[in-house]
Design a protein around this motif. Structure first.
Motif, PDB file in Angstrom:
ATOM      1  N   UNK A 154       0.812  -1.207   0.000  1.00 29.07           N
ATOM      2  CA  UNK A 154       0.000   0.000   0.000  1.00 29.07           C
ATOM      3  C   UNK A 154       0.848   1.260   0.000  1.00 29.07           C
ATOM      4  N   UNK A 155       1.865   1.292   0.858  1.00 26.80           N
ATOM      5  CA  UNK A 155       2.601   2.538   1.036  1.00 26.80           C
ATOM      6  C   UNK A 155       3.924   2.473   0.281  1.00 26.80           C
TER       7      UNK A 155
ATOM      8  N   UNK B 186      -0.096  20.168  13.324  1.00 24.31           N
ATOM      9  CA  UNK B 186       0.717  18.966  13.151  1.00 24.31           C
ATOM     10  C   UNK B 186      -0.112  17.712  13.418  1.00 24.31           C
TER      11      UNK B 186
ATOM     12  N   UNK C  41      -1.053  14.701  10.895  1.00 24.87           N
ATOM     13  CA  UNK C  41      -0.757  13.294  11.182  1.00 24.87           C
ATOM     14  C   UNK C  41      -2.005  12.449  11.014  1.00 24.87           C
TER      15      UNK C  41
ATOM     16  N   UNK D 126      -3.450   6.535   4.689  1.00 22.72           N
ATOM     17  CA  UNK D 126      -2.864   5.192   4.702  1.00 22.72           C
ATOM     18  C   UNK D 126      -3.976   4.158   4.872  1.00 22.72           C
TER      19      UNK D 126
ATOM     20  N   UNK E  70      -5.684   3.687   1.642  1.00 19.81           N
ATOM     21  CA  UNK E  70      -4.848   2.872   0.763  1.00 19.81           C
ATOM     22  C   UNK E  70      -4.928   1.403   1.124  1.00 19.81           C
ATOM     23  N   UNK E  71      -4.905   1.138   2.437  1.00 16.96           N
ATOM     24  CA  UNK E  71      -5.004  -0.256   2.883  1.00 16.96           C
ATOM     25  C   UNK E  71      -6.312  -0.878   2.426  1.00 16.96           C
TER      26      UNK E  71
END
Ligand code: SF4
Ligand code: SF4
Lengths: 385, 205, 203
Positions: free
Chosen positions: A344-345, C11, C15, C22, C25-26
């Motif tokens: 994925x990354x 910040x 994050x 992510x 994406x997973x």
């Protein structure tokens, strides 16, 4: 010395639970061996078991890696060696064993050979501390989790050694990167572990699991350490040199990093070491945050409801089996997420890697540690008083 | 003599021999990389001896700090500074040599007297293996060894602050940064926020 | 003071955003795991190339008039037309013709523009050789016809996804005579013709 000998117990406590060691030694004594000799026969068995277990675990992980990678890319993956290709890792291993062992010209033959050994041995040694049940650990060292952190810090020396000895600039760069990476991520890792240790008042892995037991899935540390487990997993991935942190062996930049010049069995050692390390990290993660051998529904309460005494032999066997299965299941689930993450990354750059380690994970893990301390003082019941 | 004692004596012999051999190698070998790797061997065998003395926490800390951090840093420094340099004859060299000899001899004498005056024999009755070494060490740190402990922590803090200041060049006055020697690379002046805390602060682990 | 707090909150927001991305994406990767594998067991199974596949070029020596149009339209002036002027018949006489497939990009311009249609695209794509100069095909090699995948007894031909019947995902063991989903070109032509004639009738 007394303690070192007692480290090799499969069971620490005689009066409850399954006592494999006691039974084994008793049966040997019945065969007419002296007690000392019987103990001597017993001593190498857990170590052998650990070696075999770790290797089989690696084979499974390699197969999973190949199959899951294939599925994520809509391929089939290994198919011909055995049903569903389960024998493929064995085939790979046999191939590597029979390959020629090449030592590059002008390299440092001694250090070249010593490097992979130094990488593999600490990883295997760390298996000593992984508990699979209340009395199913190779050792119950009381510095348990600290021993793991300490042993995993030896590996960079082996990497530097092989990088230096290969007489290859890519190898040297890979080795240096590996060392820089594992040193920088060791600190957030240790701080995340420290927060757990603070809650369970012990470094021993068995105590850490005990502290999470009793409430099933609700008692696991993952709820008490929502930040800590993310830090731990990121740092553990970096320590294992898995994508997105596989800079030491980044194919596009460094050929294969410190492994570039290796072939045959020495390469196999690196390969084995990296997968053993991955599984070990997953096991430690499941011990620290996912309640180790505890199943999501507390087993002893279930037994209490049915009305079975805790000391019934068949119940103990079932609990032990479920414990081992649960630990392995959790660990392989984490391996699965690691593989999924791999596809994925993208890989981070070296400056991003160090920035993430020193400017993000380190402060965040320090804050996490302080918060845990504060919570422990205010809510001693929930956070281990 | 039972098996445990036999194992103990044999391991002590092996550890002692490797430690002495590795230490001699560190001093005598001309290749500095070998010396650095052998230093790691010395540290590891020392950790083994700690383990034999039932000091498991100290052994693990020895491996973590000395092998995992300090030795790796030494190796790092050696491998990054790839500079061949021939020793030139220094005038009045004998002063240096003499000073080194005096310091070494003094250290040796100090250690020797310490070895001689320490009462080594512990009555076997009182020598109970401490079960929870971590707790014991913690108690000692905050009672009778408080001063050394605090001094060491202040020292480490100083090292850490120094490392951060070295890494963030904007704290160093410009005049110092301008002069360039053959070893420094010409660099763009950094913005104050982008000054990175580089990996120099590793010993703080 | 507030500046620092704002920095910290920015910040933290960044994050969390990174973590969210992510996670997304997973989920994409996870979704891919359930999809049909596109694997073709290559030397034993091969995909049937589509109608407009641009493979190795076929060339008919006898049709060529040495006009060199193919050379001019080729982005890299690749075809080599070796002719000489025959004084007697006052015509160009073609000696050799060759295309180097190690250089050709299979754009199909030469095929498109050849006035005599002596160039055509085939469905051959297995052009591996031990020496790159072997890829420089002369007029004899260019004149060979490739072996069709569907007629090779060694090979199981597989249809591409777009040529499978409606709802079928697996190209293996299709019953003979199954048609792909949607209208075929000839059907469309038929339809258009009938529509046109109807319109004519109306008018
Ligand atoms: S365009 Fe066609 S006819 Fe003209 S030279 Fe090329 S191949 Fe021959
Ligand atoms: S296909 Fe394109 S590149 Fe190849 S010869 Fe024809 S025009 Fe040139």
């Amino acid at each position: 010395m007394y303690r070192i000998a007692s480290y090799l117990h499969l069971s620490a406590n005689m009066n409850s639970g399954i006592d494999l060691q006691g039974t084994f030694i008793e049966s040997l004594k019945d065969l007419g061996l002296s007690p000392g000799l019987a103990k001597l026969v017993w001593m190498p068995l857990p170590m052998l078991l650990m070696l075999i277990g770790a290797t089989v675990g690696v084979l499974v992980a390699v197969w999973l890696e190949r199959k899951i990678s294939a599925a994520a890319q809509q391929r089939i993956g290994p198919e011909y060696a055995g049903p569903l290709g389960v024998l493929q890792p064995v085939v790979d291993g046999i191939k590597l064993v029979f390959k020629e062992d090449i030592i590059p010209a002008k390299s440092d033959a001694w250090l070249f050979t010593l490097g992979p050994v130094l990488v593999v041995i600490p990883v295997f040694l760390s298996y000593l501390i992984v508990p699979f049940g209340q009395h199913l650990a190779i050792t119950d060292v009381n510095v348990g989790i600290f021993l793991w952190i300490a042993l995993s810090s030896i590996a960079p020396i082996g990497l530097l050694m092989s990088g230096y000895a290969s007489n290859n600039k890519y190898s040297l760069l890979g080795g240096l990167r590996a060392a820089a990476q594992s040193i920088s991520y060791e600190i957030p890792l240790a701080l995340a572990v420290l927060a757990i240790v603070m809650m369970s008042n012990s470094l021993s892995t068995i105590d850490i699991v005990e502290q999470q037991s009793g409430y099933g899935i609700l008692g696991w540390n993952i709820w008490r350490q929502p930040v800590g487990f993310v830090i731990f997993w990121i740092a553990a991935l970096a320590e294992c040199e898995r994508l997105p942190f596989d800079l030491p062996e980044a194919e596009e930049e460094l050929v294969a990093g410190y492994q570039t010049e290796y072939a045959g069995m020495k390469f196999a050692l690196f390969y084995l070491g990296s997968y053993v390390n991955l599984i070990l990290s997953a096991l430690v993660f499941s011990v620290l945050y996912l309640g180790g051998w505890e199943s999501p529904i507390p087993m002893d309460r279930l037994a209490g409801w049915i009305g079975v005494s805790e000391n019934t032999p068949w119940l103990q066997v079932i609990t032990a089996t479920i414990g081992i299965t649960m630990t392995l299941f959790k660990a392989y689930f984490l391996v699965f997420t690691a593989i999924l993450l791999r596809w994925t990354v993208p890989r981070v750059r070296i400056d991003q890697l160090l920035n993430l380690g020193w400017k993000f994970l380190l402060p965040v893990s320090l804050v996490n540690l302080l918060l845990t301390a504060a919570l422990k003082l205010t809510f001693p019941i929930a956070f281990g008083g | 003599m039972n098996i445990a004692e036999g194992v103990q004596i044999v391991s002590f012999g092996i550890l002692g021999t490797t430690m002495l051999a590795a230490a001699l190698g560190v001093v005598l070998l001309s290749n500095i990389v070998y010396s650095a790797f052998l230093l790691g061997g010395v540290f590891v065998s020392m950790a083994g001896i700690y383990l034999l003395l039932n000091a498991d926490f100290v052994a693990a800390a020895q491996i973590l700090i000395y092998v995992g951090a300090i030795n790796v840093l030494i190796l790092f420094a050696i491998m990054l500074v790839n500079k061949q340099e021939d020793f030139s004859a220094v005038p009045k060299r004998w002063i240096r040599n003499g000073a080194t000899a005096i310091v070494c001899f003094g250290l040796f004498a100090l250690l020797g007297t310490m070895v001689l005056i320490t009462p080594w024999s512990i009555a076997p009755a009182t020598a109970v293996a401490v079960q929870d070494t971590v707790v014991e060490i913690g108690k000692h740190f905050f009672s009778d060894y408080l001063l050394p402990f605090e001094l060491a922590s202040v020292l480490l803090l100083m090292a850490m602050v120094g490392a951060i200041i070295l890494a963030r060049r904007d704290f160093i006055p410009e005049q110092l940064g301008v002069q360039q020697t053959a070893l420094t690379l010409p660099e763009q002046p950094r913005e104050s926020s982008a000054g990175s805390i580089a990996s120099d602060e590793m010993p703080s682990s | 003071m507030f500046k620092i707090l704002k920095q910290i909150s920015d910040y933290a927001k960044e994050s969390f955003q990174a973590a969210k991305y992510i996670g997304e994406g997973l989920s994409v990767t996870f979704d891919h795991m359930g999809r049909r594998p596109i694997t073709v067991q290559y030397p034993y199974e091969k995909l049937v190339p589509s109608e407009r596949f641009r493979g190795r070029i076929h060339y008919e020596f006898d049709k060529c008039i040495s006009c060199e149009v193919c050379v001019r339209v080729c982005p890299i002036n690749l075809p080599v037309v070796n002719w000489e002027f025959d004084k007697k018949s006052k015509k160009k006489k073609l000696n050799h013709y060759s295309i180097d497939f190690g250089v050709c990009i299979f754009c199909g311009n030469c095929v498109e523009y050849c006035p005599t249609n002596c160039l055509s695209m085939t469905e051959e794509y297995e052009l591996a050789t031990y020496d790159r100069h072997e890829l420089n095909y002369d007029n004899v090699a260019l004149g060979r016809l490739p072996y069709k995948v569907t007629q090779d007894p060694m090979v199981t031909p597989l249809r591409e996804l777009g040529y499978l019947p409606k709802g079928v995902m697996d190209p293996h063991d299709l019953p003979a005579g199954t048609q792909r989903a949607g209208k075929h070109p000839e059907d469309i032509v038929e339809e258009m013709k009938s529509k046109a004639s109807e319109e004519e009738k109306v008018n």
